[in-house]
Design a protein around this motif. Structure first.
Motif, mmCIF file in Angstrom:
data_model
loop_
_atom_site.group_PDB
_atom_site.id
_atom_site.type_symbol
_atom_site.label_atom_id
_atom_site.label_comp_id
_atom_site.label_asym_id
_atom_site.label_seq_id
_atom_site.Cartn_x
_atom_site.Cartn_y
_atom_site.Cartn_z
ATOM 1 N N UNK A 73 0.806 -1.220 0.000
ATOM 2 C CA UNK A 73 0.000 0.000 0.000
ATOM 3 C C UNK A 73 0.843 1.275 0.000
ATOM 4 N N UNK A 74 2.152 1.146 -0.051
ATOM 5 C CA UNK A 74 3.032 2.296 0.029
ATOM 6 C C UNK A 74 2.852 3.207 -1.183
ATOM 7 N N UNK A 75 2.885 4.505 -0.942
ATOM 8 C CA UNK A 75 2.877 5.490 -2.020
ATOM 9 C C UNK A 75 4.328 5.685 -2.463
ATOM 10 N N UNK A 76 4.709 5.012 -3.529
ATOM 11 C CA UNK A 76 6.116 4.945 -3.934
ATOM 12 C C UNK A 76 6.679 6.319 -4.265
ATOM 13 N N UNK A 77 7.873 6.603 -3.734
ATOM 14 C CA UNK A 77 8.559 7.871 -3.951
ATOM 15 C C UNK A 77 9.946 7.611 -4.524
ATOM 16 N N UNK A 100 12.851 -2.623 0.070
ATOM 17 C CA UNK A 100 11.874 -3.341 0.893
ATOM 18 C C UNK A 100 10.601 -2.530 1.081
ATOM 19 N N UNK A 101 10.770 -1.232 1.349
ATOM 20 C CA UNK A 101 9.599 -0.380 1.577
ATOM 21 C C UNK A 101 8.800 -0.206 0.289
ATOM 22 N N UNK A 102 9.494 -0.183 -0.858
ATOM 23 C CA UNK A 102 8.808 -0.033 -2.135
ATOM 24 C C UNK A 102 9.102 1.267 -2.840
ATOM 25 N N UNK A 103 10.127 1.993 -2.396
ATOM 26 C CA UNK A 103 10.526 3.241 -3.041
ATOM 27 C C UNK A 103 11.586 2.993 -4.109
ATOM 28 N N UNK A 104 11.714 3.938 -5.017
ATOM 29 C CA UNK A 104 12.774 3.909 -6.009
ATOM 30 C C UNK A 104 14.005 4.607 -5.445
ATOM 31 N N UNK A 145 12.126 12.936 -3.888
ATOM 32 C CA UNK A 145 11.134 13.355 -2.893
ATOM 33 C C UNK A 145 11.719 13.441 -1.498
ATOM 34 N N UNK A 146 12.818 12.728 -1.265
ATOM 35 C CA UNK A 146 13.516 12.731 0.026
ATOM 36 C C UNK A 146 14.950 12.289 -0.232
ATOM 37 N N UNK A 335 11.710 6.304 8.649
ATOM 38 C CA UNK A 335 11.806 7.526 7.851
ATOM 39 C C UNK A 335 11.187 7.329 6.478
ATOM 40 N N UNK A 336 11.485 6.203 5.834
ATOM 41 C CA UNK A 336 10.993 5.957 4.484
ATOM 42 C C UNK A 336 9.483 5.713 4.447
ATOM 43 N N UNK A 337 8.905 5.379 5.580
ATOM 44 C CA UNK A 337 7.459 5.151 5.650
ATOM 45 C C UNK A 337 6.686 6.408 6.084
ATOM 46 N N UNK A 338 7.395 7.498 6.312
ATOM 47 C CA UNK A 338 6.766 8.685 6.904
ATOM 48 C C UNK A 338 6.193 9.647 5.866
ATOM 49 N N UNK A 339 6.353 9.372 4.572
ATOM 50 C CA UNK A 339 5.889 10.308 3.560
ATOM 51 C C UNK A 339 4.414 10.079 3.243
ATOM 52 N N UNK A 340 3.658 11.154 3.015
ATOM 53 C CA UNK A 340 2.245 10.995 2.666
ATOM 54 C C UNK A 340 2.056 10.429 1.248
#
Length: 340
Positions: A73-77, A100-104, A145-146, A335-340
């Motif tokens: 469900x992560x909003x990928x950043x 793991x979190x799903x970000x690029x 984004x971060x 930290x990586x899960x804290x983005x909207x």
């Protein structure tokens, strides 16, 4: 990719790294050791083993996923990563966390380590072609984004300013320290040598300073360090060692040394290559408070003695962080899960 697919690809990567290396991997190791003489074949293999056995074990990954409730469900950043290059593959943990979190991961490699990390992400791409979209290598960060950036104290200050308008983790220079009680066995002191000399002492988790009880017979350390005496045959290490001996002699600073390491009594935590600082203490509680006051300079405390305020890493385990051991004590995944 689903979280299950990403987990599966990481586990398979770990299995590949545990087996005999392919000709391609051996060629990369050889090229990396030529490009950066500090990256010896032995040190590169040590880093690969640490990744395979500490980060990419099925049980370790699953515990991490369950603890953070990672899902699809992560909003990928896009996460900009400015990686360090003091020891081989030191930036891989940040890439692992993003994946793991799903970000690029938008990756700015260190000039000192340009071959090893891309090889691991290439292997992930061969395991599952969909993995490739999670990694991009750039010469300069532009679209992100971060940011997670690691550097020296001077460059970290510049990072703080440059990335001030986006979420970020900025890592400064840190070192490990060790506390001896005076009753350590010969085997424990030999393990301490691993914490001091592995990777030529260049890692942020390498012990750069010892805290010794009053009256400690410091010369016994030289005997414990003897298994690493061949380190002086490394040209770059020897050049630094010889320079530092000459520097301390020129400055008329007292120090002890043998043929491969300098022991220097000093208040400072960071030490020069080939040099190990030490300081005496007579009250463990006072030392505990002192270390707490200076925790922004300390990556980890190595000791078989328990402290009241600070968790200690067992002697010999400084360079074996677990998958949930975060640099500077900042929870990267949170930290990586804290983005909207």
């Amino acid at each position: 990719m689903t979280i299950e697919q990403r987990i599966d690809s990481l586990i398979k990567l770990g299995e590949i790294l545990k087996d005999d290396y392919s000709p391609e991997t051996n060629a990369i190791i050889q090229s990396a050791s030529i490009e950066n003489p500090w990256f010896t074949k032995e040190n590169i293999i040590s880093s690969l083993d640490a990744i395979a056995y500490n980060f990419l074990k099925k049980e370790a990954i699953q515990v991490l996923v369950q603890y953070y409730h990672l899902d699809d469900k992560i909003n990928s950043k896009s996460i900009g990563l400015v990686l360090a290059g003091n020891i081989p593959l030191v930036g891989f943990h940040d890439i692992l966390c993003c994946y793991l979190v799903g970000h690029k991961a938008v990756i700015k490699l260190s000039d000192k380590d340009k071959l090893l990390i891309p090889h691991l992400t290439d292997l992930l791409g061969k395991i599952n072609v969909k993995s490739k979209r999670y990694f991009e290598y750039v010469d300069k960060l532009r679209h992100y984004d971060a940011v997670i950036a690691t550097g020296s104290d001077n460059t970290a200050k510049l990072f703080e300013y440059y990335f001030r308008k986006c979420p970020h983790i900025i890592r400064y220079n840190r070192n490990a320290v060790a506390i001896l009680s005076g009753i350590e066995s010969a085997e424990e002191l030999r393990l301490l040598a691993d914490d001091v000399f592995s990777y030529f002492g260049l890692g942020c988790r390498n012990v750069s300073k010892l805290y010794l009880p009053d009256g400690y017979e410091i010369n016994c350390l030289f005997e414990a360090f003897l298994p690493y005496q061949e380190i002086i045959n490394h040209n770059k290490y020897k050049n630094n060692y010889d320079y530092n001996v000459a520097l301390y002699l020129l400055n008329k600073e007292p120090f002890l040394h043998n043929e491969f390491v300098i022991l220097r009594e000093a208040k400072e935590i960071p030490s020069r290559i080939g040099t190990l600082h030490y300081e005496y203490y007579n009250d463990l509680e006072v030392l505990d408070t002192h270390l707490l006051d200076n925790q922004d300079k300390i990556q980890c405390v190595v000791s078989n003695t328990n402290l009241k305020s600070i968790a200690c890493v067992p002697i010999g385990q400084a360079q074996n962080p677990h998958i949930d051991t975060y640099a500077d004590g900042v929870d990267t995944i949170m930290f990586l899960m804290s983005f909207p």
